[in-house]
Each structure stands twice: as structure tokens, then as C-alpha cells.
Scaffold this active site. Structure first.
Site, mmCIF file in Angstrom:
data_model
loop_
_atom_site.group_PDB
_atom_site.id
_atom_site.type_symbol
_atom_site.label_atom_id
_atom_site.label_comp_id
_atom_site.label_asym_id
_atom_site.label_seq_id
_atom_site.Cartn_x
_atom_site.Cartn_y
_atom_site.Cartn_z
ATOM 1 N N LYS A 1 -10.821 -1.095 -2.109
ATOM 2 C CA LYS A 1 -10.598 -1.949 -0.935
ATOM 3 C C LYS A 1 -11.798 -1.776 -0.008
ATOM 4 O O LYS A 1 -12.315 -0.648 0.093
ATOM 5 C CB LYS A 1 -9.321 -1.519 -0.201
ATOM 6 C CG LYS A 1 -8.057 -1.650 -1.032
ATOM 7 C CD LYS A 1 -6.872 -0.995 -0.298
ATOM 8 C CE LYS A 1 -5.652 -0.949 -1.197
ATOM 9 N NZ LYS A 1 -4.503 -0.253 -0.579
ATOM 10 N N ASN B 1 -3.435 9.600 -6.978
ATOM 11 C CA ASN B 1 -2.225 10.427 -6.978
ATOM 12 C C ASN B 1 -0.959 9.590 -6.776
ATOM 13 O O ASN B 1 0.136 10.156 -6.650
ATOM 14 C CB ASN B 1 -2.306 11.474 -5.859
ATOM 15 C CG ASN B 1 -3.389 12.516 -6.139
ATOM 16 O OD1 ASN B 1 -3.331 13.212 -7.148
ATOM 17 N ND2 ASN B 1 -4.377 12.599 -5.275
ATOM 18 N N GLU C 1 0.009 -3.389 4.641
ATOM 19 C CA GLU C 1 -1.146 -2.480 4.727
ATOM 20 C C GLU C 1 -1.277 -1.822 6.097
ATOM 21 O O GLU C 1 -1.054 -2.455 7.111
ATOM 22 C CB GLU C 1 -2.425 -3.296 4.493
ATOM 23 C CG GLU C 1 -3.051 -3.131 3.152
ATOM 24 C CD GLU C 1 -3.570 -1.735 2.834
ATOM 25 O OE1 GLU C 1 -3.661 -0.888 3.733
ATOM 26 O OE2 GLU C 1 -3.886 -1.504 1.663
ATOM 27 N N ASP C 2 -1.673 -0.536 6.087
ATOM 28 C CA ASP C 2 -1.885 0.155 7.369
ATOM 29 C C ASP C 2 -3.366 0.404 7.647
ATOM 30 O O ASP C 2 -3.703 0.950 8.695
ATOM 31 C CB ASP C 2 -1.163 1.514 7.378
ATOM 32 C CG ASP C 2 -1.859 2.529 6.495
ATOM 33 O OD1 ASP C 2 -2.206 2.173 5.349
ATOM 34 O OD2 ASP C 2 -2.081 3.664 6.955
ATOM 35 N N THR D 1 1.133 10.304 4.151
ATOM 36 C CA THR D 1 0.327 11.350 3.503
ATOM 37 C C THR D 1 -0.947 11.656 4.288
ATOM 38 O O THR D 1 -1.665 12.589 3.948
ATOM 39 C CB THR D 1 -0.083 10.901 2.083
ATOM 40 O OG1 THR D 1 -0.523 9.565 2.189
ATOM 41 C CG2 THR D 1 1.038 11.035 1.098
ATOM 42 N N SER E 1 -2.479 0.602 -4.432
ATOM 43 C CA SER E 1 -3.004 1.755 -3.689
ATOM 44 C C SER E 1 -4.349 2.225 -4.225
ATOM 45 O O SER E 1 -4.614 2.130 -5.424
ATOM 46 C CB SER E 1 -1.993 2.904 -3.795
ATOM 47 O OG SER E 1 -2.554 4.116 -3.353
ATOM 48 N N ALA E 2 -5.167 2.783 -3.314
ATOM 49 C CA ALA E 2 -6.464 3.342 -3.715
ATOM 50 C C ALA E 2 -6.297 4.732 -4.312
ATOM 51 O O ALA E 2 -7.224 5.281 -4.899
ATOM 52 C CB ALA E 2 -7.369 3.434 -2.488
ATOM 53 N N SER E 3 -5.109 5.302 -4.165
ATOM 54 C CA SER E 3 -4.915 6.709 -4.546
ATOM 55 C C SER E 3 -4.689 6.912 -6.036
ATOM 56 O O SER E 3 -3.864 6.240 -6.656
ATOM 57 C CB SER E 3 -3.722 7.287 -3.789
ATOM 58 O OG SER E 3 -3.452 8.586 -4.254
ATOM 59 N N ASP F 1 0.883 -1.156 0.000
ATOM 60 C CA ASP F 1 0.000 0.000 0.000
ATOM 61 C C ASP F 1 0.930 1.218 0.000
ATOM 62 O O ASP F 1 2.115 1.097 0.320
ATOM 63 C CB ASP F 1 -0.856 -0.040 1.281
ATOM 64 C CG ASP F 1 -1.662 1.214 1.461
ATOM 65 O OD1 ASP F 1 -2.320 1.644 0.494
ATOM 66 O OD2 ASP F 1 -1.636 1.790 2.570
ATOM 67 N N LEU F 2 0.416 2.369 -0.374
ATOM 68 C CA LEU F 2 1.274 3.571 -0.418
ATOM 69 C C LEU F 2 1.122 4.444 0.831
ATOM 70 O O LEU F 2 2.053 4.567 1.636
ATOM 71 C CB LEU F 2 0.925 4.403 -1.671
ATOM 72 C CG LEU F 2 1.642 5.746 -1.784
ATOM 73 C CD1 LEU F 2 3.130 5.562 -2.080
ATOM 74 C CD2 LEU F 2 1.008 6.594 -2.900
ATOM 75 N N ASP F 3 -0.095 5.024 0.972
ATOM 76 C CA ASP F 3 -0.327 5.989 2.051
ATOM 77 C C ASP F 3 -0.280 5.296 3.408
ATOM 78 O O ASP F 3 -1.083 4.411 3.687
ATOM 79 C CB ASP F 3 -1.702 6.658 1.854
ATOM 80 C CG ASP F 3 -1.766 7.459 0.559
ATOM 81 O OD1 ASP F 3 -0.901 8.312 0.358
ATOM 82 O OD2 ASP F 3 -2.670 7.199 -0.254
ATOM 83 N N LYS G 1 -8.884 6.221 6.104
ATOM 84 C CA LYS G 1 -7.647 5.555 5.681
ATOM 85 C C LYS G 1 -7.943 4.373 4.757
ATOM 86 O O LYS G 1 -8.746 3.504 5.112
ATOM 87 C CB LYS G 1 -6.832 5.105 6.893
ATOM 88 C CG LYS G 1 -6.136 6.274 7.554
ATOM 89 C CD LYS G 1 -5.126 5.830 8.587
ATOM 90 C CE LYS G 1 -4.448 7.052 9.172
ATOM 91 N NZ LYS G 1 -3.705 6.733 10.381
ATOM 92 N N GLY G 2 -7.308 4.372 3.617
ATOM 93 C CA GLY G 2 -7.473 3.276 2.664
ATOM 94 C C GLY G 2 -8.736 3.373 1.830
ATOM 95 O O GLY G 2 -8.958 2.571 0.926
ATOM 96 N N ARG H 1 -11.377 8.235 -2.763
ATOM 97 C CA ARG H 1 -11.717 9.659 -2.607
ATOM 98 C C ARG H 1 -13.226 9.880 -2.466
ATOM 99 O O ARG H 1 -13.693 10.585 -1.566
ATOM 100 C CB ARG H 1 -11.183 10.434 -3.811
ATOM 101 C CG ARG H 1 -11.142 11.939 -3.595
ATOM 102 C CD ARG H 1 -10.624 12.649 -4.830
ATOM 103 N NE ARG H 1 -9.335 12.118 -5.254
ATOM 104 C CZ ARG H 1 -8.793 12.315 -6.452
ATOM 105 N NH1 ARG H 1 -9.416 13.059 -7.350
ATOM 106 N NH2 ARG H 1 -7.625 11.779 -6.771
#
Ligand code: BG6
Ligand code: MG
Length: 215
Positions: free
Chosen positions: A146, A119, A170-171, A18, A115-117, A10-12, A46-47, A50
Site C-alpha cells: 500500500k 503475520n 482502513e485506518d 496491534t 493487510s500488509a502484515s 485492513d487488519l492492524d 502504520k500500514g 515491514r
């Protein structure tokens, strides 16, 4: 598990922090709409994609908006978010990440972003990690957010690896559920009293080594 065949990150909150930037942008939007938005509220986002995040925010403020208005609000939040991450650089990579990525490279274990982002590519370029990833699956490449496993299953497919041989980092609770639904071994990054259902937990990527996964 035996040595993993691939890793999905995962990214964020795993690669880069972020959440604080997302929080400020959502908070500003909530305040403009006339209600307050706390860090605790932000945990729920989180996760989450948008649009789903905006729906949760509007639910907290007990505000109804049309689909067109929602699109405008989401765009406004994103403009501010993009603005606030514009100065992001490699110093914001979370501790232990680069060391572990190098260990994976040295052992020829491919890794992808899940990632869900939308960006995600911009952020990876800013922190200088874009070229290191063997595949990037982000909010632009998926239909189901997710906890649907789509993002991780696509990652495994891109890396031509069986889902069962992949490890996910994953966080977010929704991300842990997505990884488990994909049939993968999931490492929760964060507080094990808060995150549920992962196979292992670490507080930070600093605790991670390939050896720890070869159990
Ligand atoms: C996730 C974040 O990675 O991406 C969420 O944890 C965020 O907080 C989601 O809402 C979507 O991000 P973006 O950049 O497409 O708005
Ligand atoms: Mg995350």
C-alpha cells in the site's frame, strides 16, 4: 453507494489494535541502535510493510545499513513482535467488529482481509476470526505494498466481485490511498482531521452498520 457486493478489511488498527506491539518492538530496536523512537514516529509506520518501516526507522535515526544487515534487523524486530502477540486472544478484537461481521454474514455479503502484515493469518487465528473470512490477502501474497491497490484488487478478484462494488475499511493513510486507487468506496477508521481522502469516516467500527453504506 448501493448495497456493497463485498467488504475488504485492513487488519492492524481496524480489526485488532496491534500498533502498540509494533511500536514496542520498533522502539527497542531503535534504542539498541542508539536513538529514540516516539509514538509520533510510529504513526508513520502504520500500514507500511515491514521492510519499508525499517527504512523509515533508519532514516529517523540517520543510520545506514547494508541489505543483509537490514534483513537481520527486520527479523529481530519480527521475532519480538511475534513474541509479544503470542498471548493475544479474542478479547483484543476491536469494539464493533464482531457485530458488523455478523451483520455481513447474515446478509450474505462476503468479506476479505487486505493487510500488509505477513503475520495476519497468525493473528486472525489467535483472535478466532480466521475461519470467518472468505479470503485472506496479506503481506505474503502481494508484491506491491500500500498505497499500491494490489492487495485490495486481489481481494476483489478472490471474491469474484467488481472493484467498484467493494467497500474498504482502513485506518492508515497509505491504505486509504490504496483503496481509492483500486476504485473502491473507502471508509477511514480514525480521526478525519488526520486521515485524508476517504469517502466516509468512523472513529470505531462500533459506528458501522450495513445501512450506513447503502446510501
Ligand atoms: C501493517 C501494519 O498492517 O503491517 C504495519 O500497520 C506493519 O505497522 C505491517 O509494519 C507489516 O506487518 P508485519 O507483521 O508483516 O511485520
Ligand atoms: Mg492498519
Amino acid at each position: 453507494m448501493a448495497t456493497p457486493k463485498a467488504i475488504l478489511f485492513d487488519l492492524d488498527g481496524v480489526i485488532v489494535d496491534t500498533a502498540k506491539h509494533h511500536f514496542q518492538a520498533w522502539k527497542q530496536l531503535a534504542n539498541e541502535l542508539g536513538f529514540s523512537f516516539t509514538e509520533e514516529d510510529n504513526e508513520r509506520l502504520k500500514g507500511v510493510s515491514r521492510m519499508d518501516s525499517l527504512n523509515i526507522l533508519l532514516e529517523i535515526g540517520q543510520i545506514e545499513k547494508s541489505e543483509t544487515e537490514k534483513k537481520e534487523l527486520a527479523a529481530k524486530k519480527n521475532e519480538r513482535y511475534v513474541d509479544s502477540i503470542s498471548t493475544m486472544n479474542e478479547t483484543e478484537i476491536l469494539p464493533g467488529v464482531e457485530h458488523f461481521l455478523n451483520e455481513l454474514k447474515n446478509n450474505n455479503i462476503p468479506f476479505a482481509l487486505g493487510s500488509a502484515s505477513k503475520n495476519a493469518p497468525t493473528i486472525l487465528k489467535k483472535i478466532g476470526l480466521f475461519e470467518k473470512f472468505d479470503a485472506i490477502i496479506d503481506g505474503n501474497s502481494i508484491t506491491n505494498a500500500k498505497p499500491d491497490p494490489e492487495v485490495f484488487l486481489l481481494g476483489a478478484k478472490e471474491l469474484s466481485v467488481n472493484a467498484k462494488s467493494c467497500v474498504v475499511f482502513e485506518d492508515a493513510q497509505s491504505g486509504i490511498e490504496a483503496g481509492k486507487a483500486a476504485g473502491m468506496y473507502v471508509v477511514g477508521v480514525g480521526d478525519s482531521r488526520v486521515l485524508k481522502g476517504a469517502d466516509d469516516y468512523i472513529k470505531s467500527m462500533e459506528e458501522m452498520t450495513l445501512g450506513r453504506l447503502e446510501i
